[in-house]
Write a protein that holds these residues in place. Structure first.
Motif: not given
Length: 221
Positions: A154-160, A202-211, A145-151
């Protein structure tokens, strides 16, 4: 309905027919968009009709024909429901996903870990206001599962990577789905299975803040 017929087995080139011969018919069917998802499954039934008289022309006595018992095979399919949320488990808009299935090479020797083989796209889901992404028509196997665009913000998640595992009593005259589970290889996700509905949620979480930068980087993003 699929019907395959052979009017005279003895006339088949290279085939010798006698009292010990066995006739086996192989067929393959692919589920379409109308397939039933979940424990009900999609049944296929098959049987063979044959005649006991090699000179039977189809117009003689009914008792000159025979029929095998009907065999039932049930094909199951499943769905994955992804709920896009923030770190407080509140719905989050603005994501896009692609789901792919891993298919081994023809040699069958490849493994998931080294990713030798092919990733076959199962579906691409665009942004939806309700933040719920449903991928239907899945079977057992290994998925990415790849997040091709993120909110925004928020930080983009790595592929799951995860595995869909299902068990059914395949030898039964009326096969049933006995268990369904989704097992994540990475990422902070946990699947909740509903065997009757054939769903893995399942819930897939995006987290805000700096990377944070990698070592030697030139500053924060």
């Amino acid at each position: 309905t699929l019907t395959a017929a052979c009017n005279d087995l003895k006339k088949l080139e290279g085939v010798t027919v006698n009292a010990d011969s066995k006739v086996i018919v192989y067929y393959r069917a692919t589920l379409d968009a109308d397939a039933v998802v979940g424990a009900t499954g999609n049944p296929n039934t098959a049987y063979l009709e044959y005649n006991n008289n090699p000179y039977y022309d189809g117009k003689g006595k009914p008792e000159e024909t025979g029929k095998t018992p009907t065999d039932t095979n049930i094909v199951f399919t499943y769905k994955t429901v992804i709920n896009k949320v923030d770190e407080n488990n509140k719905p989050l808009n603005g994501a896009k996903f692609t789901l792919e299935k891993f298919v081994k090479n023809e040699s069958g020797e490849s493994t998931y870990k080294n990713e030798k083989g092919n990733w076959v796209p199962k579906s691409t889901v665009e942004t939806k206001p309700e933040t719920i992404f449903t991928f239907s028509g899945l079977d057992d196997g290994y998925y990415r599962l790849t997040e091709t665009a993120h909110p925004a913000g928020y930080n983009q998640i790595s592929p799951i990577y995860f595995t869909v595992e299902a068990t059914h009593d395949a030898e039964s005259d009326a096969p049933k789905l006995t268990a369904l589970s989704g097992n994540a290889e990475n990422g902070e996700i946990t699947f909740t299975a509903d065997k009757e509905k054939g769903s893995l949620s399942t819930n897939v979480v995006n987290k805000s803040g700096s990377t944070l930068p990698t070592t030697g980087g030139m500053g924060t993003t």
